[in-house]
Design an enzyme around this catalytic site. Structure first.
Site, PDB file in Angstrom:
ATOM      1  N   ASP B 324       4.959 -10.045  -2.748  1.00 50.75           N
ATOM      2  CA  ASP B 324       5.133  -9.798  -1.180  1.00 50.75           C
ATOM      3  C   ASP B 324       6.091 -11.016  -0.577  1.00 50.75           C
ATOM      4  OD1 ASP B 324       3.384  -8.109  -0.430  1.00 50.75           O
ATOM      5  OD2 ASP B 324       1.759  -9.103  -0.477  1.00 50.75           O
ATOM      6  N   ASP B 534      -4.011  -8.959  -0.536  1.00 45.19           N
ATOM      7  CA  ASP B 534      -5.264  -9.537   0.124  1.00 45.19           C
ATOM      8  C   ASP B 534      -5.933  -8.627   0.942  1.00 45.19           C
ATOM      9  OD1 ASP B 534      -3.220 -10.057   1.987  1.00 45.19           O
ATOM     10  OD2 ASP B 534      -3.516 -12.064   2.128  1.00 45.19           O
ATOM     11  N   ASP B 538      -4.481  -3.234   0.943  1.00 39.38           N
ATOM     12  CA  ASP B 538      -3.815  -3.269  -0.161  1.00 39.38           C
ATOM     13  C   ASP B 538      -4.725  -2.959  -1.494  1.00 39.38           C
ATOM     14  OD1 ASP B 538      -1.582  -4.619   0.468  1.00 39.38           O
ATOM     15  OD2 ASP B 538      -2.478  -6.733   0.382  1.00 39.38           O
TER      16      ASP B 538
END
Lengths: 563, 698
Positions: B324, B534, B538
């Protein structure tokens, strides 16, 4: 032609074979060669085989085993009843059961261990229709297994590895028959005997003696004997007999023939399974070991024979000439015998038993490395690929990746199969040698006492378990004990490796490929070649060091003392 | 929390690591320990004897053979007692014990950690809500899934759950070791609470999501303890190879007896057993499980919990890393990078106003504006007078600022400031729209600054790539790992940041669906993919990835979908995890090579010793010039046993891993463990022989 030029010519011929025979083999097994369609088609109809149908590894292995079992049974029966069959000018009777068993196994497994003298045991029919036929088909079986394994690497997510019957027929038709025919013409042209006329009777008018000289259809058999890395000669003296191996040219041709397919298959492998470089890495490992062993043998044989030196009887300016043909001499003989022991051919043009300890050591240990340098037709390639898998596994761990070879992940199942297949041979050799040295029937075999006698027994089982077939001589092998145990060694040494190899081909073919990246353990580099050599020598060394220490090493350290 | 600019979600304190802190001293559950901690060694010695039980031994074929061999020599020693046979027997027994000890030490580290965790899991009373809305006090052990419990300031959260109502600050240091409290609130991705943590403020209602015995803490305990450790695929493959090597040495050694008899030598059973034990790969066989346990332990030291050993091993194989952007590649917050005044305004004047507006703004963005003003115009922070009023950011005004000395300075979203300026009776100057649009297009966030009715200009807030991250990516590339940046930004911005950070590829305007597609595409090409995540959205991707690292700050769904949990919630850790995975495999490979290479020297010690009385010529093979056949055999056996102990630290710590190309790593390891493995035993067997000779017994 000097030794140097012999080597140069041989290397040049093999280089051509590697490139062109190699790509021809790839074309044949990919089904791109079809000029003998008109023979192929009826054969498939006869065998009731659908040439389009592919086989899973189990069906492939099943077909191979059934074919070999039938071949074994037929060969056994035919030599048992040869007395009632045609082409038997010497009226030779049935071959005894134990010897028939040993011989049938020997030719079906591409070993060609001969516990008999060909000219006085086998009828022409047995030589041609039984033994020579097996020399073609057993070689084709070996190549088929190698090709199946190559397909395992080349295919992705496939449940099949080819069709055994197609591979068998194509190998015989497109590869073995044409080359053997051409080579046979050369052999016969050079003076090798090819006749059905029976033995020649020669009457010597000077001393009144009458001599019967064995003859027969030997010339063409000689060609496939070498080409298929079979090694079973028409005559007992094998390649040392002038009717089999008449000239220096045929001697060189023999060496080239027995090396050409095993060498060429490395090209085929690279071409079909990834890149030619992959094949080169494997070939390099084969060549380096071969060269090193040839060096040891050539050097050892150009030294005086220590046993002869010890008698102070004669000078030995040419090196060790005991048991060698004067027309070949120590160097050329070493080349022939090293090439023959390291290709699982086993034909010889000089007596192994009379080599110096280190010369004999080179011949013996060359086989102990598993017949991979370059090994027998097909078997050499598939066996070295088993070693490569183990190399990749250990090497892969050392770079921190689940190892992969040619994009295929090497995991528990692959390691299990490869380790099993690699360790079958040492296991068979050690167990049977241990049995032979412990039982009376086994101890009665060797001609010599002490370490040389031990070498003779060890050599016999090493040769048979490796499907080599060369004999150290000095061992009375034609006994019930050695015929039966030798047969077992050959069977295990062949099929206990082939079956796991095909299983490996099956699991590999089913896998998807992992793309190579910077983190991949490259298998087309000198580093890999070096590691592969290391693994081959370490596996062979660790398993056989104690045994070899008690044989050739003691002899060498005894400096000619006889036991 | 004040978020002074539009379009950005509230930054979470747990995901704003300052710089690259992965090398920071480990904390949390993993109490840093020296390799041989007294607390661990004592119990490990006891455990080494307990592990002699055949049921335990049979799981390790190599060491099982040694155990059987020890029994054989013991019988021999009792039947024909001599110093030699007894010495061999004792050293063979020690070989087995050393192997057990290695495993016990590795396990001991985990057990000690589990003990610490258990102490935390104090029995608590839960305040359960009944159907009628009343509270009842029940022991936490009686809670079942779906129960609603209330926690107020000072309460321990009784079990894992989701907040269904309220917001609270929670002290999670018991789990993560991080002392700063974190905010937990109902809804969204910050709603999970963990049993054993303490609520510091406010009141929350939690729906219990785990039964007693299956809470995160329970799982953590069993993981670090290695209670249900299973062999990983690679370990299985290696065990097979080792078993095969053991199996083949059996006939090698057994055959020596008939070979010897044939040659006229009598070979004693004791020496044969000694030879067998020396030849089979005992070094790696003894240390194999310790290496695996220690690998998991190294992750725990880094505050990562791997839910399976398989995942750790897969981490070493990962070829694609999905990272990310925010928090991993860039700092969590945007930083001021440019002051762009509207025509007619001096840049310094804009900077001065911007600085004033931000002085009381404690958000990272605010601080960065003050810092930039100082850098560009050397504007020092000023002490504000008594009469200033700080105007905090609010979701309705979308601006913040300061009223001081009669000035009303505001900064905020372009739309909001424009409206405010118009309300103040000012004009929107020409050129403002161009500036704002320009920054927005480049992926930056424009903040408009106004002083009363006058628009001064725009502050550009930019993503800042973490220091040192580029070098990490270079290292990853060297070991063949491709990095892919995942971002919600538009492709233009993504490309700019990707270029700056040095990632290999990027996925712009990412949604959970496109992320999933990317993972599947990579996997279809045969690659192993690792990612961090998180949020609940996801979870599917975490489950699909071969290595899915969930942040501890994330939702329960994410933590359950992934196969690792990072207690520090630091996405950069993925890189460490990959290294640990690789190190694990390398250690196994290196010790296997070492073990096999050792055999060469052992042969040269034992074979001449075995047969020298029959064939004195074989004395030539005694190249170490060992004193006597007995001292030679015993030296080899002693070396074989001691080398296990000597290598325990290496097994626990792992072979040093430096990111470089596969060939370079291989060359180095072959040299050190292969060639070294051949040479080392020659030296030490000789030394041991000298010592034995010194005793005068052999």
């Amino acid at each position: 032609m000097g030794y140097f030029w012999t080597i140069v010519v041989l290397v040049a011929v093999l280089a051509l074979a590697w490139r062109f025979l190699g790509s021809y083999l790839a074309a044949v097994y990919e089904g791109r060669v079809t000029y003998l369609r008109f023979v192929e088609r009826p054969l498939y109809r006869l065998l009731a085989v659908d040439p389009e149908a592919e086989q899973s590894w189990t069906r492939y292995a099943g077909a191979l085993l059934v074919f070999s079992a039938v071949a074994l049974l037929l060969s056994y029966l035919l030599i048992r009843i040869q007395g009632s069959l045609p082409f038997n000018p010497q009226h030779l009777g049935a071959v005894p059961p134990a010897l028939s068993w040993n011989t049938a196994v020997s030719f079906v497994t591409n070993t060609n261990w001969q516990n008999y003298a060909g000219e006085s045991t086998m009828s022409y029919f047995s030589q041609m229709a039984v033994l020579e036929v097996q020399q073609f088909v057993s070689a084709a079986v070996g190549i088929a297994v190698a090709v199946a394994l190559i397909r395992g690497f080349a295919r992705r997510g496939s449940s099949t590895i080819g069709n055994f019957w197609l591979d068998l027929v194509r190998g015989v038709l497109y590869v073995l028959v044409p080359i053997a025919f051409l080579a046979g013409v050369v052999f016969v042209g050079q003076g090798a005997v090819q006749t059905l006329g029976g033995p020649a009777v020669v009457h010597n008018a000077l001393d009144g003696a009458t001599q019967t000289i064995a003859r027969g259809p030997a010339g063409f058999m000689e060609a496939i004997k070498q080409l298929g890395t079979n090694g079973g000669g028409f005559f007992n003296a094998n390649g040392a007999h002038p009717f089999e191996n008449p000239t220096g040219l045929t001697n060189l041709l023999s060496i080239a023939l027995l090396l050409c397919i095993p060498v060429a298959l490395t090209y085929t492998f690279g071409k079909l399974a990834g890149s030619v470089r992959q094949g080169v890495a494997v070939l390099a490992a084969m060549t380096i070991i071969f060269g090193a062993w040839l060096g040891v043998a050539s050097f050892a044989e150009s030294q005086p024979n220590p046993a002869v030196t010890a008698t102070h009887a004669v000078a030995q300016p040419q090196g060790n000439m005991v048991g060698k043909e004067a027309r070949f001499g120590p160097l050329s003989s070493s080349l022939y015998n090293v090439a023959s022991t390291q290709t699982s051919t086993g034909s010889i043009d000089s007596a192994n038993d009379s080599y110096t300890p280190m010369g004999g050591f080179a011949l013996l240990t060359g086989m102990m490395l598993g017949e991979v340098t370059p090994g027998g037709v097909g078997s050499g390639l598939y066996t070295i690929l088993l070693f490569a898998i183990i190399t990749v596994f250990i090497g892969g761990l050392m770079i921190g990746r689940t190892p992969e070879y040619l994009g295929k992940k090497i995991q528990a199942r692959e390691v299990k199969l490869a380790a099993f297949a690699v360790l079958v041979m040492p296991l068979v050799v050690l167990v049977l040698t241990a049995v032979a040295t412990s039982v009376h029937a086994g101890r009665a075999g060797p001609l010599n006492a002490g370490p040389h006698g031990f070498s003779e027994i060890l050599y016999a089982f090493t040769s048979q378990a490796n499907n080599n077939g060369s004999a150290f001589a000095g061992l009375s092998g034609n006994t019930a004990f050695y015929n039966v145990t030798g047969g077992l060694a050959m069977l295990f040494g062949r099929f206990a490796i082939i079956v796991p190899t095909l299983a490996l081909a099956g699991t590999l073919a089913a896998k998807e490929a992992v793309p190579a990246g910077l983190g991949t353990f490259r298998t087309d580099t000198p580093l890999f070649t070096g590691l592969l050599i290391g693994i081959i020598i370490i596996v062979g060394g660790l398993t056989f060091f104690p045994a070899v220490a008690l044989g050739p090493i003691v002899e060498q350290l005894s400096h000619g003392r006889l036991f | 929390m004040a978020a002074p600019h539009p379009g950005d979600t509230a930054p979470d304190p747990t995901t704003t690591p300052t710089g690259d802190d992965t090398t920071a001293r480990p904390h949390g559950v993993a109490k840093p320990r020296r390799l041989f901690d007294r607390e661990i060694l004592g119990p490990a010695v006891v455990e080494a004897f307990r592990k002699l039980h055949p049921k335990v031994q049979v799981r390790n074929p190599v060491m099982f053979v040694v155990l059987v061999g020890t029994v054989v020599t013991l019988v021999e020693a009792v039947a024909h007692p001599s110093v030699f046979t007894w010495s061999i027997t004792v050293w063979l027994a020690l070989t087995v014990l050393f192997a057990n000890f290695a495993e016990a030490v590795a396990e001991g580290r985990g057990k000690a950690q589990a003990e610490t965790l258990r102490r935390m899991r104090s029995e608590t009373t839960a305040r359960r809500l009944t159907g009628s809305g009343d509270e009842e006090r029940v022991p936490a052990a009686e809670l079942v899934r779906g129960d609603l419990v209330v926690c107020e300031a000072g309460d321990l959260v009784p079990s894992d759950g989701e907040i269904v109502e309220g917001i609270a600050s929670v002290d999670e240091s018991a789990i993560t070791g991080e002392s700063a409290p974190v905010i937990r609130e109902s809804g969204g991705d910050r709603s999970a609470v963990t049993g054993g943590t303490r609520v510091l403020s406010d009141r929350i209602v939690v729906r219990i999501t785990a039964e007693r015995g299956q809470t995160f803490l329970d799982r953590m305990i069993s993981l670090v303890e290695g209670a249900d450790r299973q062999k990983t695929p690679n370990e299985v493959a290696l065990t097979i190879l080792l078993a095969a090597l053991t199996l083949v040495f059996l006939p090698v050694v057994v055959a020596l007896r008939p070979f010897g008899t044939f040659s006229g030598a009598s070979v004693s059973v004791t020496v044969l057993v000694a030879l067998l034990v020396c030849l089979i790969p005992t070094t790696i066989g003894a240390l194999l499980s310790a290496i695996g346990i220690a690998g998991m332990d190294r992750l725990v030291q880094r505050n990562v919990l791997a839910l399976s050993g398989r995942a750790v091993e897969a981490a070493g194989d990962v070829q694609t890393l999905l990272l990310d952007k925010t928090g991993t590649i860039t700092l969590g917050n945007r930083m001021a990078s440019t002051f762009a005044p509207v025509p007619g305004v001096d840049e310094a004047a804009l900077a001065e106003a911007a600085q004033l507006a931000s002085l009381a703004d404690e958000t990272p963005e605010g601080r960065s504006i003050v810092v930039l003003a100082k850098e560009r115009f050397d504007l020092r922070e000023r002490a504000l007078g008594e009469d200033h009023v700080f105007v905090p950011f609010s979701a309705t005004t979308r601006m913040s600022g300061l009223d001081v000395d009669g000035r009303q300075i505001r900064k905020g979203a372009a739309e909001a400031v424009r409206r405010w300026v118009l309300e103040q009776g000012g004009d929107v100057p020409d050129g403002l729209d161009e500036l704002v649009d320009g920054f927005a297009r480049a992926g930056s966030t424009p903040l408009v600054v106004a002083d009363g009715p006058k628009v001064l200009g725009v502050i550009e807030l930019k993503d800042v790539v973490k220091q040192g991250i580029r070098e990490r990516f270079d290292q990853l590339r060297a070991v063949g790992i491709r990095t892919v940046m995942i971002t919600g930004d538009n492709p233009l911005t993504a490309a700019a940041i990707a270029q700056e950070a040095g990632v290999d590829d990027y996925l712009a305007e990412a949604t959970p669906e496109t992320k999933m597609e990317l993972i599947k595409a990579e996997q279809a090409g045969g690659k192993l993919v690792a990612m961090t995540g998180d949020g609940t959205n996801d979870a599917p991707a975490l489950a699909q990835a071969d290595v899915g690292v969930a942040m501890n700050s994330g939702t329960t769904a994410a933590k359950e979908a992934g196969n690792m949990v990072d207690l520090d919630s630091n996405p950069t850790k993925l890189i460490d995890i990959v290294e640990v995975g690789k190190q694990l495999l390398i250690t196994r490979g290196a010790l296997t090579t070492f073990s096999i290479a050792n055999d060469v020297a052992k042969y040269f010690a034992i074979i001449p010793a075995l047969f020298v009385s029959t064939y004195p010529q074989l004395g030539a093979l005694n190249i170490m010039k060992l004193h006597s056949p007995q001292s030679a055999v015993l030296s080899a056996v002693i070396f074989n046993a001691l080398v296990i102990v000597a290598l325990i630290p290496l097994a626990l710590r792992g072979v040093r891993f430096r990111p470089s190309s596969a060939s370079a790593i291989l060359r180095r390891n072959v040299l050190v463990y292969g060639v070294g493995g051949i040479i080392v035993p020659f030296v030490f067997i000789k030394l041991i022989d000298l010592v034995l000779t010194g005793t005068g017994v052999f």
